[in-house]
Design a protein around this motif. Structure first.
Motif, PDB file in Angstrom:
ATOM      1  N   GLU A  34      44.666  38.617  43.523  1.00  9.66           N
ATOM      2  CA  GLU A  34      46.006  38.892  43.015  1.00  9.66           C
ATOM      3  C   GLU A  34      47.073  38.187  43.843  1.00  9.66           C
ATOM      4  N   THR A  35      46.883  38.168  45.164  1.00 14.03           N
ATOM      5  CA  THR A  35      47.847  37.499  46.044  1.00 14.03           C
ATOM      6  C   THR A  35      47.941  36.020  45.716  1.00 14.03           C
ATOM      7  N   PHE A  36      46.790  35.376  45.530  1.00 10.39           N
ATOM      8  CA  PHE A  36      46.791  33.946  45.252  1.00 10.39           C
ATOM      9  C   PHE A  36      47.291  33.651  43.840  1.00 10.39           C
ATOM     10  N   VAL A  37      47.052  34.546  42.911  1.00  7.51           N
ATOM     11  CA  VAL A  37      47.594  34.362  41.560  1.00  7.51           C
ATOM     12  C   VAL A  37      49.116  34.375  41.614  1.00  7.51           C
ATOM     13  N   GLN A  38      49.682  35.309  42.354  1.00  7.27           N
ATOM     14  CA  GLN A  38      51.131  35.402  42.486  1.00  7.27           C
ATOM     15  C   GLN A  38      51.705  34.165  43.175  1.00  7.27           C
ATOM     16  N   GLU A  39      50.999  33.672  44.192  1.00  9.51           N
ATOM     17  CA  GLU A  39      51.473  32.474  44.890  1.00  9.51           C
ATOM     18  C   GLU A  39      51.426  31.253  43.977  1.00  9.51           C
ATOM     19  N   GLY A  40      50.378  31.161  43.173  1.00  3.87           N
ATOM     20  CA  GLY A  40      50.235  30.011  42.287  1.00  3.87           C
ATOM     21  C   GLY A  40      51.274  29.969  41.187  1.00  3.87           C
TER      22      GLY A  40
END
Length: 221
Positions: free
Chosen positions: A20-26
């Motif tokens: 989820e963290t990386f999805v938000q960053e992307g």
């Protein structure tokens, strides 16, 4: 560039290792190659500064010992003088400074090569991600980890242990970045991360075995 915002972004990724963290960053508008390179260059500069400090401290501590070893060698006075000048503080400090300056350029080059290899493997595994966004998702944790490793590198023994843990943690975060950026399954994302590690292990093992074989051969002769 807001340094406070950048620091918060790095901290959020390092302390929340999940998809989820990386999805938000992307999904951020600045999730691109330019941002990634800026962060990596900043990390390279910080690493170069701390690397120079650490090397200078080691040089100052070992300088007298090196000079004592040169004095004990059975060499002509001229040769001892040349060796003394070669290992003098001023000369070595200049070499360390040049090496640190070069690392500022080498760091982003190695980053691009490393991300490029991972991106190529991910594509071969069916990944669909863009290189720029993938580089950003890797840089968002690689930059702060590089800085952390440079800082703790000043601490003998303990710094090496922390650096090893940071490296392993980096592999874990690379898995999440790869899975999210390229929309891969967990198994394929793990394979993408493991393949380069396996290749490096094989190459390192070959170098070690070749060196040992050469030493044994020399001793045998």
């Amino acid at each position: 560039m807001n340094l406070s915002s950048v620091f918060q972004t790095w901290l959020n990724v390092l302390t929340h290792p999940n998809e989820e963290t990386f999805v938000q960053e992307g999904e951020k508008p600045d999730a691109n190659l330019t941002t990634a390179l800026i962060w990596i260059v900043i990390a390279g500069i910080v690493a170069a500064v701390f690397g120079y400090i650490g090397s200078s401290l080691a040089l100052n501590a070992q300088g007298p010992m090196m000079q004592q070893m040169i004095d004990q060698m059975d060499l002509p006075p001229e040769a001892k003088a040349e060796l003394g000048a070669l290992f003098s503080g001023g000369f070595m400090a200049g070499m360390l400074g040049a090496a640190s300056f070069a690392s500022i350029f080498i760091t982003p080059i190695f980053f691009l090569i490393g991300v490029g290899i991972l991106h190529l493997i991910a594509r071969m595994m069916g990944g669909t991600g863009e290189f720029g966004k993938y580089a950003y998702l890797v840089a968002v944790f690689q930059a702060p980890l590089t800085i952390v490793q440079a800082v703790v590198g000043l601490v003998p023994i303990l710094g090496g242990c922390i650096s090893l843990v940071a490296t392993i943690y980096g592999f874990v975060l690379t898995y999440f970045a790869t899975k999210v950026a390229h929309n891969l399954t967990s198994g394929k994302a793990i394979v993408v991360v493991i393949i380069p590690i396996g290749i490096l292990f094989v190459l390192f093992s070959c170098i070690i075995l070749s060196t040992v074989g050469l030493v044994l051969s020399t001793l045998g002769q």
